[in-house]
Every structure is written in structure tokens, then in C-alpha cells.
Write a protein that holds these residues in place. Structure first.
Motif, mmCIF file in Angstrom:
data_model
loop_
_atom_site.group_PDB
_atom_site.id
_atom_site.type_symbol
_atom_site.label_atom_id
_atom_site.label_comp_id
_atom_site.label_asym_id
_atom_site.label_seq_id
_atom_site.Cartn_x
_atom_site.Cartn_y
_atom_site.Cartn_z
ATOM 1 N N GLY A 25 0.941 -1.161 -0.038
ATOM 2 C CA GLY A 25 0.054 0.110 -0.105
ATOM 3 C C GLY A 25 0.653 1.180 -0.244
ATOM 4 N N ASP A 26 0.625 2.195 0.664
ATOM 5 C CA ASP A 26 1.070 3.487 0.946
ATOM 6 C C ASP A 26 2.616 3.386 1.334
ATOM 7 N N PHE A 27 3.092 2.534 1.848
ATOM 8 C CA PHE A 27 4.422 2.299 2.258
ATOM 9 C C PHE A 27 5.235 2.048 0.979
ATOM 10 N N ILE A 28 4.905 1.680 -0.044
ATOM 11 C CA ILE A 28 5.592 1.887 -1.055
ATOM 12 C C ILE A 28 4.873 2.734 -2.362
ATOM 13 N N MET A 29 3.710 3.088 -2.236
ATOM 14 C CA MET A 29 3.379 4.097 -3.227
ATOM 15 C C MET A 29 3.629 5.377 -2.956
ATOM 16 N N GLU A 30 3.770 5.901 -1.717
ATOM 17 C CA GLU A 30 4.097 7.311 -1.475
ATOM 18 C C GLU A 30 5.437 7.716 -2.013
ATOM 19 N N PRO A 31 6.454 6.767 -1.625
ATOM 20 C CA PRO A 31 7.822 7.209 -2.019
ATOM 21 C C PRO A 31 7.961 6.989 -3.621
ATOM 22 N N THR A 32 7.218 6.025 -4.127
ATOM 23 C CA THR A 32 7.319 6.021 -5.605
ATOM 24 C C THR A 32 6.932 6.939 -6.291
ATOM 25 N N LYS A 33 5.548 7.859 -5.834
ATOM 26 C CA LYS A 33 5.001 8.924 -6.491
ATOM 27 C C LYS A 33 6.001 10.156 -6.205
ATOM 28 N N LEU A 34 6.555 10.138 -5.013
ATOM 29 C CA LEU A 34 7.614 11.489 -4.637
ATOM 30 C C LEU A 34 8.712 11.233 -5.818
ATOM 31 N N HIS A 35 9.359 10.293 -5.898
ATOM 32 C CA HIS A 35 10.442 10.126 -6.528
ATOM 33 C C HIS A 35 10.045 10.037 -8.030
ATOM 34 N N MET A 36 9.158 9.617 -8.665
ATOM 35 C CA MET A 36 8.561 10.026 -9.956
ATOM 36 C C MET A 36 8.598 11.088 -10.284
ATOM 37 N N GLU A 37 7.682 12.079 -9.381
ATOM 38 C CA GLU A 37 7.399 13.503 -9.680
ATOM 39 C C GLU A 37 8.869 14.444 -9.659
ATOM 40 N N ARG A 38 9.588 13.942 -8.831
ATOM 41 C CA ARG A 38 10.892 14.777 -8.647
ATOM 42 C C ARG A 38 11.630 14.514 -9.793
ATOM 43 N N ASN A 39 11.628 13.492 -10.464
ATOM 44 C CA ASN A 39 12.662 13.325 -11.810
ATOM 45 C C ASN A 39 11.745 13.528 -13.056
ATOM 46 N N LEU A 40 10.689 14.291 -13.095
ATOM 47 C CA LEU A 40 10.005 14.570 -14.183
ATOM 48 C C LEU A 40 10.400 15.717 -14.499
ATOM 49 N N LEU A 41 10.275 15.950 -16.026
ATOM 50 C CA LEU A 41 10.411 17.269 -16.502
ATOM 51 C C LEU A 41 8.982 18.040 -16.227
ATOM 52 N N PRO A 42 9.105 19.413 -15.822
ATOM 53 C CA PRO A 42 7.870 20.276 -15.502
ATOM 54 C C PRO A 42 6.590 19.752 -16.275
ATOM 55 N N ILE A 43 7.004 19.778 -17.627
ATOM 56 C CA ILE A 43 5.519 19.605 -18.279
ATOM 57 C C ILE A 43 4.700 18.448 -17.906
ATOM 58 N N PHE A 44 5.508 17.272 -17.158
ATOM 59 C CA PHE A 44 4.862 16.137 -16.725
ATOM 60 C C PHE A 44 4.460 15.913 -15.467
ATOM 61 N N ARG A 45 4.767 16.829 -14.721
ATOM 62 C CA ARG A 45 4.479 17.010 -13.349
ATOM 63 C C ARG A 45 2.999 17.052 -13.168
ATOM 64 N N GLY A 46 2.522 16.302 -11.990
ATOM 65 C CA GLY A 46 1.255 16.181 -11.480
ATOM 66 C C GLY A 46 0.186 15.648 -12.480
ATOM 67 N N LYS A 47 0.619 15.160 -13.603
ATOM 68 C CA LYS A 47 -0.286 14.834 -14.791
ATOM 69 C C LYS A 47 -0.674 13.118 -14.578
ATOM 70 N N VAL A 48 0.569 12.378 -14.288
ATOM 71 C CA VAL A 48 -0.002 10.973 -14.405
ATOM 72 C C VAL A 48 -0.403 10.476 -13.295
ATOM 73 N N LYS A 49 -1.503 9.732 -13.652
ATOM 74 C CA LYS A 49 -2.164 8.884 -12.494
ATOM 75 C C LYS A 49 -1.278 7.727 -12.078
ATOM 76 N N LEU A 50 -1.006 7.675 -10.699
ATOM 77 C CA LEU A 50 -0.220 6.354 -10.122
ATOM 78 C C LEU A 50 -1.295 5.557 -9.599
ATOM 79 N N ILE A 51 -1.399 4.439 -10.075
ATOM 80 C CA ILE A 51 -2.650 3.603 -9.273
ATOM 81 C C ILE A 51 -2.391 2.346 -9.211
#
Lengths: 321, 321
Positions: free
Chosen positions: B275-301
């Protein structure tokens, strides 16, 4: 004979770069019938830019229209969005925000207009008229001032959910690696494999190795071309610059292959003038990082099209496909 | 009413795993009408395996055929090749070399048979009946013993030039990183984000931190489940295991987003029970490594389908699409 001529068609292909905008009138066989360029810079209002473009090109379009039909316009531009017809927040253009570029163009020229980013346009050009003719799955990597990409899967360009797919230059090849001068990301492919990245690598290495021929040039003359010149003279440090660049590029390409399993990867842009100095290490490190099932399968080749023509041809191709 | 029933159809969906093979009879609405499983192991000759499968399933198929038409078979299997209908050099199956699996199946069952790899089948299942319904661009990542992937671009699975596209578990996330137990590659996503990788990380960390609750278990009981149990009890080292895993996964996902710009990334498989134990850090590090134009767009589910059903449903879906 008159009837056949009445069915002839031509399109306008436009390649918008940070400094210059190149254009060409292209027929359906991919023959560039006429080409030219104008400055991109100096028009803070995009409508002024389009006005100058129109004043420059429309006399030629009119002449050609006497024996052929002008059917549309295709544009390759940084952050060109195929879905929306917009140019969105392109950092190296003067027009800020979201520009409804194809609407303005259609209004001015009176024909339909399509847009995509410059690397996608070049990939289309290669698919229709260049080294990727007949291929349904390939990746085009443009190695210029920056690193761009166009991805073709199953015969179609990959645009993604928002039109911005294919930003492979910004994938991270070395976590916590070299900081990118614009994006601030650490260890992106562009930070190493672009002409800008190669210059950074060369400056670092020449500082470490005072005997390198690279030290015969003033600071501002260190670039991919002078590094290549030193390679040709046998300078091992210059050779190491491209070897290191090729390693990073090859590692990145291996990851791309495991994503879409392309038939070929096409390298395009100024950096490929380094020839085998960059090709050999790139191939080595790509193969080394592939799963066995992918090894020895993927053709790694240089673009076949004249660099100036590829994007114009590809952009015009959007009018036909 | 009789007429309507005569037009009813059903398909057989099969999910071949290293240990068990699951199957289900599925109608066009994606309802699993009947399911079961047999062992995969113990049949060095693939034809013996198919014979047992046939003996087990054909009585049920016959019964159901009285009121519905049996139209075909879809199979998800490791290294299943959609183009050739083969299973090729699957390391975790007993059948070596290139197996013409769909030919054997069609011959035995008398209906057409299609095959793809297990992760692609699960992605198809999600697209037709699960969390990716209506999506044209998404990536499915399966986090089980290994890490698999299915990529959908523009509404279609990406098979690549040879049918083997989508091996994202083998992309390198940390050059010169952890050596993979099978492939020998260094720093692949699978080496970190699979259940096997998580176990390795947990064993390393518990050795470094003697106070961790992870030390309350014998060596052979350390796995993604026991690490999760320790997380729930608040053990910071167990939490760090998933945080580190999520970081590596998130960094990898950022690169995938910059490739195909998906609307969503679906996570699937045993590991997502964390659950969140893996989801939260995954989301954080995905967003951090994205170009700005992709940030906050991709649903991680997380996947919506029952894990056992997804591949069966997806495999059967190949019969209809």
C-alpha cells in the motif's frame, strides 16, 4: 497531360528552431521544390513572425499554385503539440505560454496546418523518405545543442496522452549525475550526449590532462567539432570524450530498446559528425546493457537525410498522412 | 430467446506461471464463468502439459458449448510472442528453446489460439475490464517475484519489432548497481522492485540495524509480506525498505513517463499489498525526476482486478480484439 497536372499537390514544411526557421515547398514524392529561411528571433509577438513568414513564402506559393494545388502546412517546433496545434512553453523560443500556432497559420495561409515537435518531424521525414523507410518500429535520437527524440511504434508516432511523449533527452541515465543547465535535473541523457554536454565533458577532461591537444584551443572554441578535430589527430583525451559520451548514450539506448523493442535506432544531428568515435562506444554499451533476447538485433544507424531537409520533409509529410 | 442464446460466445483464458497454470472460461462481458488451475511443472514435454490441460478443461467446454459458442483461446505466458505464437526461451519454464505453443493448442482444442506475455495479458485485462478502462495510453507494471510490464500506446499494446517490447523490469535504474541473480545485469529495476529485490534489501538493512523487528524472523521468512507486517508495527527499518524500493521504482517510472507520456501507470502484483508504504515514495521520486511539463499529470494507481483474474481476463480478451 493537363488533367494529370491538375491533380498535382504540394505542401509547405516548416522547421522552427531557436535561431532560424527553415521552410520548404515539398511535393508528394518528397522533393523539396524550393527552400529558404527567416530568423526566428526578433518577434516577441508570434503574429508578427507569422506575417513575415507569409510575406516571404506566399509569392512562391502563388507561383507554384498555377500548376499544382497547395494543400496544407506541416510544422516542426520545440514543444509543438500535435493534439492541440499549440506551441507550449518552449524555453528556447521567445513566445511564452501556450500559442495556438496552427490556428494562426491556417487563418493566414488559408489551408489546414498541423504541428509536432522538431524531433518527431525529423522521425516522420526518415520514415517517409530516409533510413527508416518501411520500418514500423524505430526510435530517432537527435543529438544537437539538446537531445530530442521521436518514437515510432507499430507504424505511428507515439504522442502519448498529452502530445508530449518522447522526451528521451530528459530521461536520467546517471542518478545524482551532472546537473542540467536548464532543467536542474541531475544526470539526464541531454546533460551528457548533447553538443552542450560534450563541451562540458571536454572542458573537464582537458583540465585534468594538461598534455591533451584540447588545451591548444581557447575556452570558447571547445565544442563537439574541435573535439572531433583532436580525435582525428589521435589525441587520446579527445577520443575519451566521445567514448564517455557514447557510454552514457549506449546505456540510455539499451533502456529504450527494452521499452519498445525497435527495429532500429537512428542517430541524427550535428554530434553524429564524430562518426565512429561516438558510434562504436555507443553500440558497445547498448549491447552490453541489453537482455540477451535483444542483443545483436537492433540496427544502430546514422540518419540518411540532409539535416536541414529532414524536419521540413517530415513536417510536410504530416499533410499527407 | 433461443436465438439470442445461440449468439452467445465464450473464450478460454490461460495464465501460465512458473509453478501453476490458471485458466478460466470467460464470456464477452468479461465474466469468468468457471476457473481452475493445474501445475505447470512436471511436464518436460510441452505436449504432455497441453494434453493434461485438454483433459481437464474440455469436459467443461463441452458442457458450456450447449448454450454458447467456444470461439478461441488466449494465453499469457513468460516470453509469449504475439507475432509468432511461440514461447521463447522462458527461463522459469521447463520447455527450452522456441515452442510453437498456439499451433499445438489450436490443433488440440480445434479453435484459434493467441498468446502474449503475462504482463501484456494483465494490461489487456485492465484495459478491457479494470482500472484502465477507456484509457488509450498507460503502462502496467507487475511487481511480483519479478518485475514485468505491459505498455499501451494509442489504444494498442506495444509489441515492438520482435514481439518482446515492454521488458521494463530489466531497464537499468542504477548503473553498476545490484547484480541481478539471473541475468547478471547490474542495477536493473527488477533487482530492486521485485519481491526478490525487496527481500535482498530487507536482509541487508536488518544486518545493519540489529534493533529492527526484521531480526525477529528467521532468514527464510524475510519477504515482502513480513517486511509489510513490520511496517504496520511501526518498524522504521522495514519502512525504509519500502521507501528505498519506492525511490528506485519512482526514478524508473519517471523515465517511462518521458518515453510514452501515459495517462496512468498501473501497479499490479503481490508487492502492492504494501500500500502507501510503497506508493508514497514511488510517487514522490517519480514526480521529482519528471520534466515540469509532465508533473502532476500522471495517475499512479493500483490495479483494480483480482490478481488471479487479470491475466485470465486479459488473455481471453485477445480472442475478441
Amino acid at each position: 497531360m493537363t488533367l494529370v497536372q491538375e491533380h498535382k499537390q504540394f505542401a509547405l514544411g516548416i522547421d522552427i528552431g531557436g535561431t532560424n526557421t527553415k521552410y520548404g515547398l515539398v511535393n508528394q514524392r518528397g522533393e523539396v521544390l524550393l527552400k529558404g529561411k527567416i530568423k526566428t528571433k526578433g518577434y516577441p509577438d508570434v503574429k508578427d513572425f507569422i506575417e513575415v513568414l507569409y510575406q516571404t513564402i506566399s509569392p512562391e506559393v502563388e507561383k507554384m499554385s498555377k500548376e499544382s494545388n497547395f494543400v496544407g502546412i506541416g510544422v516542426g517546433a520545440p514543444n509543438g503539440n500535435y493534439y492541440n496545434g499549440t506551441i507550449e512553453d518552449a524555453t528556447n523560443l521567445e513566445w511564452k505560454g501556450v500559442i495556438p500556432f496552427t490556428d494562426y497559420m491556417s487563418e493566414k495561409f488559408g489551408v489546414p496546418c498541423r504541428i509536432t515537435n522538431d524531433a518527431n518531424a525529423a522521425a516522420l521525414g526518415e520514415m517517409m523518405y530516409g533510413a527508416a523507410r518501411g520500418m514500423k518500429d524505430f526510435i530517432m535520437i537527435t543529438l544537437g545543442t539538446g537531445v530530442g527524440s521521436g518514437i515510432v511504434c507499430n507504424g505511428s508516432l507515439v504522442y502519448g496522452s498529452d502530445g508530449f511523449a518522447g522526451e528521451l533527452g530528459h530521461t536520467i541515465v546517471k542518478p545524482n549525475g551532472r546537473k542540467h543547465w536548464n532543467t536542474g535535473s541531475e544526470g539526464s541523457l541531454e546533460a551528457y550526449a548533447s553538443a552542450t554536454g560534450i563541451t562540458i565533458t571536454a572542458k573537464k577532461l582537458r583540465a585534468e590532462f594538461p598534455d591533451s591537444m584540447l588545451n591548444d584551443y581557447p575556452e570558447d572554441e571547445i565544442n563537439a567539432k574541435t573535439v572531433h578535430d583532436c580525435c582525428l589527430k589521435g589525441d587520446p583525451i579527445a577520443i575519451e570524450v566521445f567514448r564517455y559520451t557514447g557510454q552514457k548514450l549506449g546505456e540510455a539506448l539499451a533502456n529504450f530498446v527494452m521499452f519498445s523493442s525497435p527495429e532500429a535506432i537512428l542517430l541524427f544531428g550535428g554530434v553524429i559528425k564524430a562518426g565512429d568515435f561516438i558510434m562504436e562506444p555507443t553500440k558497445l554499451h547498448m549491447e552490453r546493457n541489453l537482455l540477451p533476447i535483444f542483443r545483436g538485433k537492433v540496427k544502430l544507424i546514422f540518419s540518411e537525410l540532409d539535416e536541414a531537409d529532414a524536419a521540413i520533409l517530415g513536417a510536410s509529410a504530416m499533410v499527407w498522412v
